[in-house]
Design a protein around this motif. Structure first.
Motif, PDB file in Angstrom:
ATOM      1  N   HIS A 190       0.829  -1.204   0.000  1.00 33.58           N
ATOM      2  CA  HIS A 190       0.000   0.000   0.000  1.00 33.58           C
ATOM      3  C   HIS A 190       0.870   1.263   0.000  1.00 33.58           C
ATOM      4  O   HIS A 190       2.065   1.213   0.276  1.00 33.58           O
ATOM      5  CB  HIS A 190      -0.960   0.012   1.191  1.00 33.58           C
ATOM      6  CG  HIS A 190      -0.265   0.074   2.516  1.00 33.58           C
ATOM      7  ND1 HIS A 190       0.306  -1.038   3.119  1.00 33.58           N
ATOM      8  CD2 HIS A 190      -0.039   1.110   3.357  1.00 33.58           C
ATOM      9  CE1 HIS A 190       0.848  -0.682   4.264  1.00 33.58           C
ATOM     10  NE2 HIS A 190       0.663   0.619   4.435  1.00 33.58           N
ATOM     11  N   THR A 206       5.577  -1.232   0.958  1.00 35.80           N
ATOM     12  CA  THR A 206       4.888   0.063   0.918  1.00 35.80           C
ATOM     13  C   THR A 206       5.646   1.052   0.056  1.00 35.80           C
ATOM     14  O   THR A 206       6.851   0.943  -0.146  1.00 35.80           O
ATOM     15  CB  THR A 206       4.773   0.701   2.324  1.00 35.80           C
ATOM     16  OG1 THR A 206       6.082   0.868   2.867  1.00 35.80           O
ATOM     17  CG2 THR A 206       3.912  -0.096   3.259  1.00 35.80           C
ATOM     18  N   GLU A 260       6.609   4.232   0.954  1.00 40.68           N
ATOM     19  CA  GLU A 260       6.731   4.751   2.310  1.00 40.68           C
ATOM     20  C   GLU A 260       6.695   6.274   2.383  1.00 40.68           C
ATOM     21  O   GLU A 260       6.072   6.863   3.246  1.00 40.68           O
ATOM     22  CB  GLU A 260       8.040   4.228   2.914  1.00 40.68           C
ATOM     23  CG  GLU A 260       8.277   4.590   4.337  1.00 40.68           C
ATOM     24  CD  GLU A 260       7.374   3.834   5.294  1.00 40.68           C
ATOM     25  OE1 GLU A 260       7.349   4.238   6.466  1.00 40.68           O
ATOM     26  OE2 GLU A 260       6.696   2.877   4.919  1.00 40.68           O
TER      27      GLU A 260
END
Length: 189
Positions: free
Chosen positions: A153, A181, A183
């Protein structure tokens, strides 16, 4: 005597120049990758020894590699100095045909800490460089191709069109070499 509208007119011209020069927003996308490098070796660096022209790296699962310093086989996506606790991704053969060293994202790291205690959770070694979403994988401008972890994600959900990631953005890779991720997304304004 000051003319009315001079300041707002100047601000409008300055904003147009900034946006016209590509300084507004996230900037241009990175160059598309022209090669594919998939890691054959993924391991935590347990110990390093720096020589004159090479560094010797011992991974936690036992193998030792001699890596040429300042070599074109080193991908630009990782950290600068090989250290224990870093994650190494490398190509096949000995010495590896290519390699990259990823530093851990360290939260609350105490000065002088070394070894496994500096690894936060096994889920985030930082990698940067432009990257493209290819469905089940992330393909970096350098050619490095890494599979996404289940649950991949984007952390900063308010950013519109986060991918492709720009060179200044950071992604996380887990101990298995999967991208977990996106980030950090750098926004100039």
């Amino acid at each position: 005597m000051r003319r009315r509208g001079a300041i707002p007119g100047f601000v409008g011209v300055a904003a147009s120049l900034v946006l016209g020069c590509g300084l507004g927003g996230r900037g241009d996308p990175p160059p598309s990758p022209s090669t594919i490098f998939e890691p054959a070796v993924i391991g935590l660096i347990e110990a390093t020894e720096t020589g004159t022209l090479t560094s010797t790296v011992r991974l936690g699962d036992g193998p030792t590699y001699s890596l040429p310093d300042n070599s074109p086989v080193r991908l630009p996506n990782g950290g600068g100095v090989l250290k224990p606790g870093d994650l190494m991704l490398a190509g096949p053969s000995v010495p590896p045909t290519w390699w990259v060293d990823l530093p851990p994202r360290l939260l609350n790291r105490l000065p002088g800490a070394t070894g496994p205690e500096v690894i936060p959770d096994g889920k985030c070694w930082l990698i940067d460089g432009g990257a493209f979403d290819e469905g089940a994988a992330i393909h970096f401008s350098s050619g490095l191709l890494l599979q996404k972890a289940e649950g991949f994600h984007v952390v900063q959900t308010w950013i519109e069109d986060p991918l492709p990631a720009r060179a200044s953005d950071s992604l996380c890779v887990d101990v298995g070499g999967h991208v977990t991720t996106l980030e950090f997304i750098w926004e100039p304004f």
